[in-house]
Write a protein that holds these residues in place. Structure first.
Motif, PDB file in Angstrom:
ATOM      1  N   VAL A  41       0.589  -1.273  -0.114  1.00  0.00           N
ATOM      2  CA  VAL A  41       0.196   0.043   0.043  1.00  0.00           C
ATOM      3  C   VAL A  41       0.804   1.330   0.010  1.00  0.00           C
ATOM      4  O   VAL A  41       0.637   2.244  -0.927  1.00  0.00           O
ATOM      5  CB  VAL A  41      -1.083  -0.174   1.275  1.00  0.00           C
ATOM      6  CG1 VAL A  41      -1.492   1.440   1.332  1.00  0.00           C
ATOM      7  CG2 VAL A  41      -2.275  -1.129   0.884  1.00  0.00           C
ATOM      8  N   PRO A  42       1.853   1.388   0.928  1.00  0.00           N
ATOM      9  CA  PRO A  42       2.721   2.700   0.973  1.00  0.00           C
ATOM     10  C   PRO A  42       3.386   2.866  -0.467  1.00  0.00           C
ATOM     11  O   PRO A  42       3.308   4.150  -1.092  1.00  0.00           O
ATOM     12  CB  PRO A  42       3.588   2.500   2.050  1.00  0.00           C
ATOM     13  CG  PRO A  42       2.963   1.487   2.778  1.00  0.00           C
ATOM     14  CD  PRO A  42       2.210   0.627   1.927  1.00  0.00           C
ATOM     15  N   ARG A  43       4.024   1.843  -1.136  1.00  0.00           N
ATOM     16  CA  ARG A  43       4.314   2.028  -2.454  1.00  0.00           C
ATOM     17  C   ARG A  43       3.414   2.474  -3.420  1.00  0.00           C
ATOM     18  O   ARG A  43       3.717   3.047  -4.300  1.00  0.00           O
ATOM     19  CB  ARG A  43       5.170   0.823  -2.672  1.00  0.00           C
ATOM     20  CG  ARG A  43       5.872   1.038  -4.095  1.00  0.00           C
ATOM     21  CD  ARG A  43       7.099   1.781  -4.001  1.00  0.00           C
ATOM     22  NE  ARG A  43       7.893   1.911  -5.483  1.00  0.00           N
ATOM     23  CZ  ARG A  43       8.072   3.114  -6.005  1.00  0.00           C
ATOM     24  NH1 ARG A  43       7.848   4.180  -5.256  1.00  0.00           N
ATOM     25  NH2 ARG A  43       8.498   2.999  -7.070  1.00  0.00           N
ATOM     26  N   PHE A  44       2.231   1.739  -3.523  1.00  0.00           N
ATOM     27  CA  PHE A  44       1.210   1.994  -4.369  1.00  0.00           C
ATOM     28  C   PHE A  44       0.609   3.416  -4.356  1.00  0.00           C
ATOM     29  O   PHE A  44       0.862   4.110  -5.411  1.00  0.00           O
ATOM     30  CB  PHE A  44       0.013   0.980  -4.119  1.00  0.00           C
ATOM     31  CG  PHE A  44      -1.107   1.452  -4.909  1.00  0.00           C
ATOM     32  CD1 PHE A  44      -1.331   1.022  -6.259  1.00  0.00           C
ATOM     33  CD2 PHE A  44      -2.295   2.034  -4.301  1.00  0.00           C
ATOM     34  CE1 PHE A  44      -2.477   1.435  -7.052  1.00  0.00           C
ATOM     35  CE2 PHE A  44      -3.327   2.333  -5.156  1.00  0.00           C
ATOM     36  CZ  PHE A  44      -3.385   2.049  -6.327  1.00  0.00           C
ATOM     37  N   VAL A  45       0.385   3.885  -2.974  1.00  0.00           N
ATOM     38  CA  VAL A  45      -0.120   5.330  -2.974  1.00  0.00           C
ATOM     39  C   VAL A  45       1.003   6.133  -3.363  1.00  0.00           C
ATOM     40  O   VAL A  45       0.878   7.330  -4.200  1.00  0.00           O
ATOM     41  CB  VAL A  45      -0.379   5.498  -1.583  1.00  0.00           C
ATOM     42  CG1 VAL A  45      -0.508   6.902  -1.383  1.00  0.00           C
ATOM     43  CG2 VAL A  45      -1.468   4.782  -0.977  1.00  0.00           C
TER      44      VAL A  45
END
Length: 132
Positions: A28-32
């Protein structure tokens, strides 16, 4: 005397591209961050990008929800991406330019590392209320 205020000077046809991403919680952090990085590029083509995180995926008041359409794994989070275009022609022109952009190609390579592309859902919609 009351004056009528016109909100729009002209009728604008809107064409929307939607993306339903299923992202592993660990990614999630990388995606965002990837989405935040690509937004200025999309904006440079005068398109309007948005990202929404899941809230309620089950239906309400007897309706179906997204979970009726696919099985979500316990370790996945759902995001809805939306890009608004002025028209279908604007969408088609922008997509041609984006496909030729090296920065966007790099973005897609990075996105494939955090999103399971076979589970990615994409669709486009045109303004149903626009004059024909």
């Amino acid at each position: 005397m009351k004056q009528k205020i016109e909100i729009y000077d002209e009728v604008m046809t809107i064409f929307v591209s939607l993306y339903i991403f299923r992202v592993h919680k660990d990614h999630v952090p990388r995606f965002v961050k990837l989405i935040e990085e690509v937004k200025p590029l999309i904006l440079s083509y005068e398109a309007r990008p948005f990202l929404f995180e899941e809230d309620v995926l089950t239906g309400k008041q007897g309706s179906m929800g997204l979970l009726n359409l696919f099985e979500l794994k316990d370790d996945e989070v759902v995001y809805l991406g939306k890009i608004e275009f002025d028209s279908k022609a604007h969408y088609e022109e922008t997509m041609k330019k984006i496909q030729q952009n090296e920065g966007m190609n790099h973005f897609y390579e990075q996105l494939r590392k955090v999103v399971d592309f076979p589970s990615l859902i994409t669709s486009t919609f045109q303004d149903a209320e626009a004059e024909v």
